[in-house]
Motif scaffolding. Structure first.
Motif, PDB file in Angstrom:
ATOM      1  N   GLY A 101     -28.248 -42.851  -9.898  1.00  0.00           N
ATOM      2  CA  GLY A 101     -27.395 -42.218 -10.882  1.00  0.00           C
ATOM      3  C   GLY A 101     -27.231 -40.737 -10.593  1.00  0.00           C
ATOM      4  O   GLY A 101     -28.123 -40.087 -10.043  1.00  0.00           O
ATOM      5  N   ALA A 102     -26.092 -40.187 -10.966  1.00  0.00           N
ATOM      6  CA  ALA A 102     -25.803 -38.788 -10.645  1.00  0.00           C
ATOM      7  C   ALA A 102     -26.464 -37.813 -11.603  1.00  0.00           C
ATOM      8  O   ALA A 102     -26.704 -36.652 -11.259  1.00  0.00           O
ATOM      9  N   LEU A 103     -26.780 -38.254 -12.823  1.00  0.00           N
ATOM     10  CA  LEU A 103     -27.172 -37.311 -13.868  1.00  0.00           C
ATOM     11  C   LEU A 103     -28.571 -36.733 -13.665  1.00  0.00           C
ATOM     12  O   LEU A 103     -28.768 -35.528 -13.846  1.00  0.00           O
ATOM     13  N   TYR A 104     -29.538 -37.547 -13.284  1.00  0.00           N
ATOM     14  CA  TYR A 104     -30.915 -37.035 -13.192  1.00  0.00           C
ATOM     15  C   TYR A 104     -31.081 -35.992 -12.080  1.00  0.00           C
ATOM     16  O   TYR A 104     -31.727 -34.961 -12.308  1.00  0.00           O
ATOM     17  N   THR A 145     -33.641 -42.270 -19.568  1.00  0.00           N
ATOM     18  CA  THR A 145     -32.879 -43.509 -19.692  1.00  0.00           C
ATOM     19  C   THR A 145     -33.379 -44.321 -20.878  1.00  0.00           C
ATOM     20  O   THR A 145     -32.584 -44.863 -21.656  1.00  0.00           O
ATOM     21  N   PHE A 146     -34.685 -44.427 -20.996  1.00  0.00           N
ATOM     22  CA  PHE A 146     -35.273 -45.127 -22.137  1.00  0.00           C
ATOM     23  C   PHE A 146     -34.828 -44.493 -23.453  1.00  0.00           C
ATOM     24  O   PHE A 146     -34.431 -45.194 -24.390  1.00  0.00           O
ATOM     25  N   SER A 147     -34.878 -43.165 -23.526  1.00  0.00           N
ATOM     26  CA  SER A 147     -34.493 -42.475 -24.761  1.00  0.00           C
ATOM     27  C   SER A 147     -33.036 -42.739 -25.110  1.00  0.00           C
ATOM     28  O   SER A 147     -32.696 -43.000 -26.271  1.00  0.00           O
ATOM     29  N   ALA A 148     -32.154 -42.669 -24.109  1.00  0.00           N
ATOM     30  CA  ALA A 148     -30.728 -42.907 -24.358  1.00  0.00           C
ATOM     31  C   ALA A 148     -30.483 -44.349 -24.809  1.00  0.00           C
ATOM     32  O   ALA A 148     -29.691 -44.602 -25.729  1.00  0.00           O
ATOM     33  N   VAL A 202     -24.628 -42.117 -20.959  1.00  0.00           N
ATOM     34  CA  VAL A 202     -25.741 -41.321 -20.436  1.00  0.00           C
ATOM     35  C   VAL A 202     -26.732 -42.204 -19.690  1.00  0.00           C
ATOM     36  O   VAL A 202     -27.166 -41.878 -18.573  1.00  0.00           O
ATOM     37  N   SER A 203     -27.104 -43.339 -20.284  1.00  0.00           N
ATOM     38  CA  SER A 203     -28.089 -44.207 -19.638  1.00  0.00           C
ATOM     39  C   SER A 203     -27.559 -44.755 -18.310  1.00  0.00           C
ATOM     40  O   SER A 203     -28.300 -44.848 -17.331  1.00  0.00           O
ATOM     41  N   TYR A 254     -27.825 -49.759 -15.908  1.00  0.00           N
ATOM     42  CA  TYR A 254     -27.631 -49.698 -17.355  1.00  0.00           C
ATOM     43  C   TYR A 254     -26.156 -49.777 -17.743  1.00  0.00           C
ATOM     44  O   TYR A 254     -25.837 -49.808 -18.927  1.00  0.00           O
ATOM     45  N   LEU A 255     -25.270 -49.812 -16.767  1.00  0.00           N
ATOM     46  CA  LEU A 255     -23.876 -50.168 -17.053  1.00  0.00           C
ATOM     47  C   LEU A 255     -23.827 -51.530 -17.740  1.00  0.00           C
ATOM     48  O   LEU A 255     -23.055 -51.732 -18.679  1.00  0.00           O
ATOM     49  N   TYR A 256     -24.670 -52.454 -17.286  1.00  0.00           N
ATOM     50  CA  TYR A 256     -24.702 -53.807 -17.842  1.00  0.00           C
ATOM     51  C   TYR A 256     -25.620 -53.888 -19.066  1.00  0.00           C
ATOM     52  O   TYR A 256     -25.255 -54.499 -20.078  1.00  0.00           O
ATOM     53  N   PHE A 257     -26.795 -53.265 -18.983  1.00  0.00           N
ATOM     54  CA  PHE A 257     -27.721 -53.322 -20.117  1.00  0.00           C
ATOM     55  C   PHE A 257     -27.117 -52.659 -21.354  1.00  0.00           C
ATOM     56  O   PHE A 257     -27.219 -53.174 -22.459  1.00  0.00           O
ATOM     57  N   GLY A 258     -26.500 -51.502 -21.164  1.00  0.00           N
ATOM     58  CA  GLY A 258     -25.920 -50.776 -22.290  1.00  0.00           C
ATOM     59  C   GLY A 258     -24.682 -51.435 -22.852  1.00  0.00           C
ATOM     60  O   GLY A 258     -24.311 -51.192 -24.006  1.00  0.00           O
TER      61      GLY A 258
END
Length: 456
Positions: A61-64, A139-142, A174-175, A182-186
């Motif tokens: 992922g790009a964000l972290y 990721t967990f928090s989001a 965000v996640s 998390y594209l799929y989980f979220g």
């Protein structure tokens, strides 16, 4: 009979409270011993490296890395070690989300909610990730915050608003930018909530429905678009995520040498028995050693065909052992503290748990051992006590609150997808860092059972 039942539930509720309080104390002591220390995960070193280049592949992922770049920049300006800044941010985010979700789920009793958020925060596997240079904490928090907004939307007596769905979609965004899967989980909570809302309010205006669908589509589009713009497939030589590769790693890795003589001839020519034996030493070696050699020798398309052929052959001839390994992994992602202890004692089969535990105990070996031993004991005991409380309350005729069944179903569906996804990634790859949300949902449920008793 009901009087005795109420007395038993009251006692069990206080046992839950005491049990989690012990975990909180142990977790606080462990955090004090490990705050500011660097856990040398291979992933952590990788994220630090790419935070300097900002070159991402399809697994990253790009964000972290961008967040890491920012906190390292703060270190250069304010002379505050970046680890302090990062760990504080991760702890604060997790603490806030735990507190927020409990305010929604159990009510507005602040002291109990604060205690419950500490119980979630000090769940050992979570706390280790909160103090690590890994995207799993944020990721967990989001993801948990997304579920909190879903619960809030279901408990509301009004149709789903675009503003609420935007909050849920933002957490999903965000996640997914932190960890691509998390594209799929979220997406699970978003899709199920939209279906539930449309069934619940069948007469709502079409404009609202179209608006909600548009918001969901925009979030999905942004996730996919950012991923396509920022990632460079194969940038670090890792194989493409395909069903064939997953089949090979799931079925063939643990018996890779046993079936070497049954490989296609051109695969044996490309991969020596010595390399196959070296690959069998560690699950990562399939991607790190075997794939580059095979891809260079026969090309990517043929290599994927070989993976499929060998994976299917091993599955047909070693079904019982593979099924056993799948069950171990599925149980691990469902009950992480319990299976972690079993694997540390040499049961099950090889996984990442040994390396994770070695990193966890570096600064305080004795405390860490007691912390993990207590968690592996308390987790199943707390679940059994919670089930007893739930059954006794059903016998007392206590009813579920409106909408509770639906958000429980949504949580179970999301947890089930995560368990299935990570289980099928490959053998020898069980990693409790991927079971954080599932473990936290168990803890959240136990805290809810405690609240039901104590609040009476």
């Amino acid at each position: 009979m009901q009087k005795a039942s109420r007395h038993i539930t009251a006692v069990l509720g206080r046992v839950l409270f005491i049990g989690f309080s012990v975990q909180i104390v142990l977790g606080f002591l462990w955090a004090c011993c490990n705050f500011g220390d660097f856990q040398e995960y291979g992933d952590s070193l990788f994220y630090i490296r790419i935070s300097k280049t900002l070159l991402f592949d399809e697994y990253t992922g790009a964000l972290y890395p961008v967040l890491l770049m920012l906190v390292r920049g703060i270190e250069g300006i304010l002379r505050i070690p970046y680890l302090y800044t990062l760990q504080i941010l991760q702890l604060l985010a997790a603490g806030f989300v735990g507190y927020y979700v409990l305010r929604i789920v159990v009510g507005k009793r602040r002291l109990f909610t604060l205690w419950g958020s500490l119980a979630i925060l000090t769940f050992p596997m979570l706390l280790q990730c909160h103090l690590a240079v890994l995207p799993h904490s944020f990721t967990f928090s989001a993801c948990l915050l997304e579920l909190a907004f879903v619960v809030q939307a279901i408990k509301c007596s009004q149709p789903l608003s675009i503003a609420m769905l935007s909050k849920i979609g933002s957490c999903w965004l965000v996640s997914a930018l932190l960890m691509p899967e998390y594209l799929y989980f979220g997406a699970v909570p978003v899709v199920l909530l939209l279906i539930y809302d449309m069934c619940r309010y069948r007469k709502q205006k079409g404009l609202r429905v179209v608006g909600n669908l548009l918001v969901a589509a925009v979030c999905a589009g942004v996730i996919v678009g950012v991923g396509n713009l920022t990632s460079q497939d194969g940038a670090y030589g890792r194989p493409e995520q395909t069903m064939d590769a997953a089949l090979f790693k799931r079925c063939a890795w643990t018996s890779i040498c046993d079936y070497y003589s049954h490989w296609p001839q051109d695969m044996q020519a490309a991969v020596s028995y010595e390399l196959a034996r070296e690959t069998a030493g560690y699950a990562d070696n399939v991607d790190r050693l075997l794939w580059p050699q095979l891809k260079e020798a026969v090309g990517e398309e043929r290599a994927q065909e070989m993976y499929r052929t060998v994976g299917m052959y091993v599955w047909k001839n070693n079904t019982r052992q593979i099924a056993k390994e799948i069950l171990w992994d599925a149980a691990g992602y469902t009950m992480p503290p319990v299976i972690m202890k079993q694997m540390l004692q040499g049961r099950g089969y090889d996984s990442y748990v040994g390396r994770n535990y070695e990193l966890m105990k570096e600064e305080a070996p004795l405390l860490t051992r007691h912390y993990i031993d207590y968690s592996s004991f308390w987790f199943p005991v707390g679940i059994m006590i919670s089930f007893v409380i739930m059954l006794l309350q059903r016998l007392q005729g206590l009813q579920k609150k409106q909408g509770e069944g639906m958000w429980v179903v949504i949580c179970i569906c999301q947890a089930g997808l995560m368990i299935l996804w990570y289980t099928m990634q490959g053998a020898g790859m069980w990693d409790y860092r991927n079971a954080l949300l599932v473990g936290a949902l168990w803890v959240l449920w136990m805290i809810r059972q405690t609240d039901k008793v104590i609040s009476e």
